[in-house]
Design a protein around this motif. Structure first.
Motif, PDB file in Angstrom:
ATOM      1  N   LEU A 122       0.865  -1.022  -0.189  1.00  0.00           N
ATOM      2  CA  LEU A 122      -0.347   0.018   0.627  1.00  0.00           C
ATOM      3  C   LEU A 122       0.695   1.194   0.184  1.00  0.00           C
ATOM      4  O   LEU A 122       2.081   1.200   0.695  1.00  0.00           O
ATOM      5  N   ALA A 123       0.448   2.484  -1.151  1.00  0.00           N
ATOM      6  CA  ALA A 123       1.653   3.559  -1.197  1.00  0.00           C
ATOM      7  C   ALA A 123      -0.165   4.299  -0.104  1.00  0.00           C
ATOM      8  O   ALA A 123      -1.234   4.024  -0.961  1.00  0.00           O
ATOM      9  N   ILE A 124       0.481   5.100   0.609  1.00  0.00           N
ATOM     10  CA  ILE A 124      -0.619   6.787   0.617  1.00  0.00           C
ATOM     11  C   ILE A 124       0.362   7.933   0.841  1.00  0.00           C
ATOM     12  O   ILE A 124       1.650   8.219   0.604  1.00  0.00           O
ATOM     13  N   PHE A 157      -2.716   1.863  -3.833  1.00  0.00           N
ATOM     14  CA  PHE A 157      -2.371   3.428  -3.759  1.00  0.00           C
ATOM     15  C   PHE A 157      -3.830   5.001  -3.306  1.00  0.00           C
ATOM     16  O   PHE A 157      -4.868   5.049  -4.607  1.00  0.00           O
ATOM     17  N   VAL A 158      -3.565   4.922  -2.347  1.00  0.00           N
ATOM     18  CA  VAL A 158      -4.671   5.552  -1.800  1.00  0.00           C
ATOM     19  C   VAL A 158      -4.194   7.358  -1.526  1.00  0.00           C
ATOM     20  O   VAL A 158      -3.107   7.952  -1.229  1.00  0.00           O
ATOM     21  N   VAL A 159      -5.145   7.887  -2.028  1.00  0.00           N
ATOM     22  CA  VAL A 159      -4.423   9.407  -1.744  1.00  0.00           C
ATOM     23  C   VAL A 159      -5.348   9.517  -1.280  1.00  0.00           C
ATOM     24  O   VAL A 159      -6.463  10.322  -0.911  1.00  0.00           O
ATOM     25  N   VAL A 160      -4.413  10.977  -0.415  1.00  0.00           N
ATOM     26  CA  VAL A 160      -5.223  11.780   0.487  1.00  0.00           C
ATOM     27  C   VAL A 160      -5.210  13.377   0.368  1.00  0.00           C
ATOM     28  O   VAL A 160      -3.988  13.998  -0.174  1.00  0.00           O
ATOM     29  N   ALA A 161      -6.121  14.240   0.331  1.00  0.00           N
ATOM     30  CA  ALA A 161      -6.301  15.740   0.036  1.00  0.00           C
ATOM     31  C   ALA A 161      -7.246  16.250   0.632  1.00  0.00           C
ATOM     32  O   ALA A 161      -8.004  15.538   0.907  1.00  0.00           O
ATOM     33  N   ASP A 162      -7.373  17.913   0.800  1.00  0.00           N
ATOM     34  CA  ASP A 162      -8.393  18.735   1.207  1.00  0.00           C
ATOM     35  C   ASP A 162      -8.774  18.780  -0.331  1.00  0.00           C
ATOM     36  O   ASP A 162      -9.013  18.936  -1.258  1.00  0.00           O
ATOM     37  N   GLU A 163     -10.670  19.421   0.280  1.00  0.00           N
ATOM     38  CA  GLU A 163     -11.330  19.848  -1.413  1.00  0.00           C
ATOM     39  C   GLU A 163     -10.660  20.964  -2.595  1.00  0.00           C
ATOM     40  O   GLU A 163     -11.134  20.839  -3.267  1.00  0.00           O
ATOM     41  N   THR A 164      -9.528  21.675  -2.054  1.00  0.00           N
ATOM     42  CA  THR A 164      -8.827  22.463  -3.153  1.00  0.00           C
ATOM     43  C   THR A 164      -8.148  21.979  -3.950  1.00  0.00           C
ATOM     44  O   THR A 164      -8.225  22.618  -4.867  1.00  0.00           O
ATOM     45  N   LYS A 165      -8.220  20.625  -3.596  1.00  0.00           N
ATOM     46  CA  LYS A 165      -7.878  19.312  -5.137  1.00  0.00           C
ATOM     47  C   LYS A 165      -8.082  19.424  -5.594  1.00  0.00           C
ATOM     48  O   LYS A 165      -7.867  18.551  -6.866  1.00  0.00           O
TER      49      LYS A 165
END
Length: 274
Positions: A122-124, A157-165
């Motif tokens: 897993l990649a984050i 591959f799990v991506v984390v971000a805030d809504e501005t992205k």
């Protein structure tokens, strides 16, 4: 003779390539989970919220790809805390940059490399842009080559971000889409990249560091940042054209790679998966 006339006669392959950058559509993906969050959270709070949710994908015994950037730093911190508390064990991390390596090392996370672990569970990591099909722009932190190598080697591959992205199309934020190039004749590639996307209203700029000198990546390369006035019409075709240039090492278009994207915003935490 001017550089543009050398590169772009009306019948040149490069012009034909630009004309081939047509809009493509992929099957839509839909949110599968949303959790409410308190109102008026700061951007860093949203990043941390998404990071904590992403770490729920982690199990003891995993080999993990550890991303780079402000959001990924929250993920690494959370993994370190869970290891310290005993809630996770037997984790091996493969960092995507020197700064992630240093952070993980300081938190006591056991580290290794792709050479020793060519298959990662897993990649984050974070993202600079996320489109509706879960395609990404990454690399504004300068670690795009190692990020892409590690994340391509990962089962998930799990991506984390805030809504501005969130963007409707890659390049739509108007911010940098990075291209890593070798130092040798970097301007030659800057000109070619500029001309490749001439019809897209794109500006190609060499990235500079805080001292006004060329920014140097962990791999001793330079970065040419592409600034689009409108979203890229066909990111897949664009990625292939960029990669075809001699001296280009990697680009920041991460296409069809994300398994899931976790977005934290004012309406809650949303997990979208393919």
């Amino acid at each position: 003779m001017a550089a543009s006339s050398l590169i772009h006669p009306s019948s040149s392959p490069l012009l034909l390539r630009r004309r081939a950058l047509l809009v493509r559509r992929r099957p839509a993906v839909a949110p599968i989970r949303a959790l409410s969050v308190p109102a008026a959270l700061a951007q860093d709070d949203l990043k941390k919220l998404a990071a904590v949710r992403a770490v729920e994908y982690v199990s003891s015994g995993m080999v993990l790809g550890l991303g780079t950037g402000s959001t990924a730093a929250f993920v690494v911190a959370e993994i370190g805390a869970l290891l310290s508390s005993g809630k996770l064990s037997d984790i091996v991390g493969v960092p995507t940059s020197k700064r992630t390596y240093e952070q993980a090392l300081s938190l006591g996370i056991p580290l290794s490399t792709l050479d020793a672990h060519p298959r990662i569970d897993l990649a984050i990591d974070g993202a600079d842009e996320v489109d509706p099909d879960l395609n990404l722009v990454k690399g504004r932190g300068g670690a795009l080559l190692r990020e892409k190598m590690v994340e391509a080697a990962s089962d998930k591959f799990v991506v984390v971000a805030d809504e501005t992205k969130l963007v409707t199309g890659l390049g739509g934020s108007g911010l940098a889409m990075p291209v890593e190039v070798v130092q040798f004749c970097w301007k030659y590639n800057q000109i070619r990249l500029q001309e490749l996307f001439e019809g897209e209203g794109c500006e190609a700029k060499l990235r500079l560091d805080g001292n006004g000198k060329p920014y140097v990546t962990d791999n001793s390369n330079y970065i040419v940042d592409l600034y689009f006035k409108t979203p890229i019409k066909d990111a897949t075709a664009a990625g292939k054209e960029i990669s075809s240039f001699e001296g280009v090492v990697e680009h920041g278009l991460f296409l069809d790679m994300a398994t899931a994207v976790i977005i934290a915003g004012k309406d809650g935490v949303t997990v979208t998966a393919k």
